[in-house]
Each structure stands twice: as structure tokens, then as C-alpha cells.
Scaffold this motif. Structure first.
Motif, PDB file in Angstrom:
ATOM      1  N   MET A   1       0.847  -1.161   0.000  1.00 34.38           N
ATOM      2  CA  MET A   1       0.000   0.000   0.000  1.00 34.38           C
ATOM      3  C   MET A   1       0.901   1.235   0.000  1.00 34.38           C
ATOM      4  O   MET A   1       1.936   1.258   0.660  1.00 34.38           O
ATOM      5  CB  MET A   1      -0.904  -0.001   1.238  1.00 34.38           C
ATOM      6  CG  MET A   1      -1.707   1.264   1.387  1.00 34.38           C
ATOM      7  SD  MET A   1      -2.597   1.490   2.966  1.00 34.38           S
ATOM      8  CE  MET A   1      -3.204  -0.092   3.372  1.00 34.38           C
ATOM      9  N   LYS A   2       0.498   2.265  -0.735  1.00 33.31           N
ATOM     10  CA  LYS A   2       1.260   3.507  -0.759  1.00 33.31           C
ATOM     11  C   LYS A   2       0.386   4.649  -0.250  1.00 33.31           C
ATOM     12  O   LYS A   2      -0.772   4.777  -0.654  1.00 33.31           O
ATOM     13  CB  LYS A   2       1.748   3.811  -2.169  1.00 33.31           C
ATOM     14  CG  LYS A   2       2.533   5.100  -2.243  1.00 33.31           C
ATOM     15  CD  LYS A   2       3.339   5.329  -3.508  1.00 33.31           C
ATOM     16  CE  LYS A   2       2.612   5.253  -4.781  1.00 33.31           C
ATOM     17  NZ  LYS A   2       3.397   5.734  -5.930  1.00 33.31           N
ATOM     18  N   LEU A   3       0.944   5.450   0.639  1.00 35.21           N
ATOM     19  CA  LEU A   3       0.276   6.638   1.155  1.00 35.21           C
ATOM     20  C   LEU A   3       1.102   7.863   0.766  1.00 35.21           C
ATOM     21  O   LEU A   3       2.333   7.790   0.709  1.00 35.21           O
ATOM     22  CB  LEU A   3       0.175   6.598   2.681  1.00 35.21           C
ATOM     23  CG  LEU A   3      -0.516   5.401   3.319  1.00 35.21           C
ATOM     24  CD1 LEU A   3      -0.346   5.445   4.823  1.00 35.21           C
ATOM     25  CD2 LEU A   3      -1.984   5.399   2.949  1.00 35.21           C
ATOM     26  N   LEU A   4       0.428   8.979   0.538  1.00 38.02           N
ATOM     27  CA  LEU A   4       1.113  10.229   0.261  1.00 38.02           C
ATOM     28  C   LEU A   4       0.725  11.243   1.322  1.00 38.02           C
ATOM     29  O   LEU A   4      -0.462  11.477   1.561  1.00 38.02           O
ATOM     30  CB  LEU A   4       0.744  10.751  -1.132  1.00 38.02           C
ATOM     31  CG  LEU A   4       1.112   9.846  -2.294  1.00 38.02           C
ATOM     32  CD1 LEU A   4       0.580  10.411  -3.600  1.00 38.02           C
ATOM     33  CD2 LEU A   4       2.619   9.646  -2.372  1.00 38.02           C
ATOM     34  N   PHE A   5       1.720  11.803   1.973  1.00 35.57           N
ATOM     35  CA  PHE A   5       1.500  12.852   2.964  1.00 35.57           C
ATOM     36  C   PHE A   5       1.845  14.189   2.331  1.00 35.57           C
ATOM     37  O   PHE A   5       2.859  14.305   1.640  1.00 35.57           O
ATOM     38  CB  PHE A   5       2.401  12.643   4.187  1.00 35.57           C
ATOM     39  CG  PHE A   5       1.806  11.791   5.272  1.00 35.57           C
ATOM     40  CD1 PHE A   5       0.810  10.872   5.030  1.00 35.57           C
ATOM     41  CD2 PHE A   5       2.282  11.911   6.568  1.00 35.57           C
ATOM     42  CE1 PHE A   5       0.280  10.090   6.041  1.00 35.57           C
ATOM     43  CE2 PHE A   5       1.764  11.131   7.595  1.00 35.57           C
ATOM     44  CZ  PHE A   5       0.756  10.226   7.338  1.00 35.57           C
ATOM     45  N   ASP A   6       1.024  15.194   2.614  1.00 38.95           N
ATOM     46  CA  ASP A   6       1.357  16.547   2.192  1.00 38.95           C
ATOM     47  C   ASP A   6       2.019  17.286   3.354  1.00 38.95           C
ATOM     48  O   ASP A   6       2.285  16.695   4.417  1.00 38.95           O
ATOM     49  CB  ASP A   6       0.122  17.281   1.672  1.00 38.95           C
ATOM     50  CG  ASP A   6      -0.967  17.497   2.734  1.00 38.95           C
ATOM     51  OD1 ASP A   6      -0.712  17.283   3.939  1.00 38.95           O
ATOM     52  OD2 ASP A   6      -2.085  17.873   2.341  1.00 38.95           O
ATOM     53  N   ASN A   7       2.272  18.563   3.161  1.00 37.06           N
ATOM     54  CA  ASN A   7       2.952  19.384   4.165  1.00 37.06           C
ATOM     55  C   ASN A   7       2.240  19.318   5.521  1.00 37.06           C
ATOM     56  O   ASN A   7       2.880  19.176   6.566  1.00 37.06           O
ATOM     57  CB  ASN A   7       3.038  20.826   3.660  1.00 37.06           C
ATOM     58  CG  ASN A   7       3.970  21.679   4.475  1.00 37.06           C
ATOM     59  OD1 ASN A   7       5.177  21.564   4.341  1.00 37.06           O
ATOM     60  ND2 ASN A   7       3.420  22.521   5.329  1.00 37.06           N
ATOM     61  N   GLN A   8       0.907  19.425   5.515  1.00 36.24           N
ATOM     62  CA  GLN A   8       0.156  19.418   6.773  1.00 36.24           C
ATOM     63  C   GLN A   8       0.233  18.072   7.472  1.00 36.24           C
ATOM     64  O   GLN A   8       0.345  18.012   8.701  1.00 36.24           O
ATOM     65  CB  GLN A   8      -1.308  19.807   6.528  1.00 36.24           C
ATOM     66  CG  GLN A   8      -2.100  19.987   7.816  1.00 36.24           C
ATOM     67  CD  GLN A   8      -1.525  21.084   8.705  1.00 36.24           C
ATOM     68  OE1 GLN A   8      -1.341  22.215   8.246  1.00 36.24           O
ATOM     69  NE2 GLN A   8      -1.239  20.775   9.960  1.00 36.24           N
ATOM     70  N   ASP A   9       0.197  16.995   6.725  1.00 31.73           N
ATOM     71  CA  ASP A   9       0.312  15.663   7.322  1.00 31.73           C
ATOM     72  C   ASP A   9       1.666  15.482   8.008  1.00 31.73           C
ATOM     73  O   ASP A   9       1.747  14.934   9.117  1.00 31.73           O
ATOM     74  CB  ASP A   9       0.135  14.569   6.268  1.00 31.73           C
ATOM     75  CG  ASP A   9      -1.251  14.538   5.660  1.00 31.73           C
ATOM     76  OD1 ASP A   9      -2.233  14.753   6.397  1.00 31.73           O
ATOM     77  OD2 ASP A   9      -1.346  14.293   4.439  1.00 31.73           O
ATOM     78  N   VAL A  10       2.733  15.925   7.346  1.00 34.37           N
ATOM     79  CA  VAL A  10       4.083  15.833   7.932  1.00 34.37           C
ATOM     80  C   VAL A  10       4.143  16.671   9.201  1.00 34.37           C
ATOM     81  O   VAL A  10       4.653  16.235  10.234  1.00 34.37           O
ATOM     82  CB  VAL A  10       5.165  16.255   6.917  1.00 34.37           C
ATOM     83  CG1 VAL A  10       6.537  16.305   7.581  1.00 34.37           C
ATOM     84  CG2 VAL A  10       5.186  15.315   5.717  1.00 34.37           C
ATOM     85  N   THR A  11       3.597  17.880   9.140  1.00 36.00           N
ATOM     86  CA  THR A  11       3.582  18.767  10.314  1.00 36.00           C
ATOM     87  C   THR A  11       2.800  18.142  11.466  1.00 36.00           C
ATOM     88  O   THR A  11       3.242  18.174  12.624  1.00 36.00           O
ATOM     89  CB  THR A  11       2.987  20.134   9.943  1.00 36.00           C
ATOM     90  OG1 THR A  11       3.801  20.723   8.916  1.00 36.00           O
ATOM     91  CG2 THR A  11       2.937  21.070  11.136  1.00 36.00           C
ATOM     92  N   ASP A  12       1.653  17.553  11.182  1.00 37.11           N
ATOM     93  CA  ASP A  12       0.848  16.895  12.224  1.00 37.11           C
ATOM     94  C   ASP A  12       1.631  15.758  12.882  1.00 37.11           C
ATOM     95  O   ASP A  12       1.603  15.605  14.113  1.00 37.11           O
ATOM     96  CB  ASP A  12      -0.453  16.350  11.644  1.00 37.11           C
ATOM     97  CG  ASP A  12      -1.432  17.437  11.244  1.00 37.11           C
ATOM     98  OD1 ASP A  12      -1.233  18.612  11.623  1.00 37.11           O
ATOM     99  OD2 ASP A  12      -2.398  17.099  10.516  1.00 37.11           O
ATOM    100  N   ALA A  13       2.324  14.968  12.069  1.00 33.57           N
ATOM    101  CA  ALA A  13       3.128  13.864  12.612  1.00 33.57           C
ATOM    102  C   ALA A  13       4.227  14.389  13.524  1.00 33.57           C
ATOM    103  O   ALA A  13       4.495  13.808  14.587  1.00 33.57           O
ATOM    104  CB  ALA A  13       3.721  13.039  11.469  1.00 33.57           C
TER     105      ALA A  13
END
Length: 101
Positions: A1-13
Motif C-alpha cells: 500500500m502507498k500513502l502520500l503525505f502533504d505538508n500538513q500531514d508531515v507537520t501533524d506527525a
């Protein structure tokens, strides 16, 4: 499975990861998160909680995404491959995440 994180997802993590380092810390308490990329150093991030700035290395950022996926989506961290990305044309960050079985 492949997921793509955007800027906000990275920041949330990163907020989850930094907050987890402090007893009683919650992600909403993390302020002023800055993501950086320089070719000579790679990816870095900084975030502030309780008046203290926390510097994260590229490996810390990868661990943050893995931890985030473990806590919020029940993925097994050892099965997660994270490739951090910087998109210069939009000056944005992201991540391509492969979930192995």
C-alpha cells in the motif's frame, strides 16, 4: 500500500512526535513547526512546546511519521518505509510512505 503525505500531514506527525516526548504533552500544544531542507544536511524540523524548541533530524522526522501512523492508524512501524520529499516548485514538503505486509 502507498500513502502520500502533504505538508500538513508531515507537520501533524511532527507535532504528535514532539508532544509525545513530554509528560502530559498534547500535539495541539506544539507551536511554530518549521520544516527545512538543505542539500548538504537533508531534512530537518523544529517545533516549540512549553517554551522549548526541539530540533529534529531527518531520521526523527521519519520516526515521527511512523509513530503517527502507529498511534492514529494502527500500522506496524517495522512495516513502514518513509521517503521524505521537498517540492521546490511549490516550496512544500511531503512524504511517500510504503506499507509492507
Amino acid at each position: 500500500m502507498k500513502l502520500l503525505f502533504d505538508n500538513q500531514d508531515v507537520t501533524d506527525a511532527i507535532c504528535v512526535y514532539i508532544a509525545d516526548q513530554y509528560e502530559g504533552g498534547i500535539p495541539e500544544m506544539v507551536d511554530d513547526v518549521r520544516l527545512c531542507y538543505t542539500p548538504s544536511i537533508g531534512f530537518t524540523a523544529i517545533g516549540e512546546i512549553y517554551g522549548e524548541y526541539n530540533n529534529l533530524t531527518e531520521q526523527d522526522m521519519i520516526d515521527a511519521i511512523s509513530t503517527y501512523l502507529q498511534i492514529h492508524h494502527c500500522f506496524i512501524p517495522d512495516c513502514i518505509l518513509v521517503n521524505l520529499q521537498y517540492h521546490s516548485e511549490i516550496q512544500g514538503f511531503g512524504a511517500e510512505i510504503i506499507i509492507e505486509r
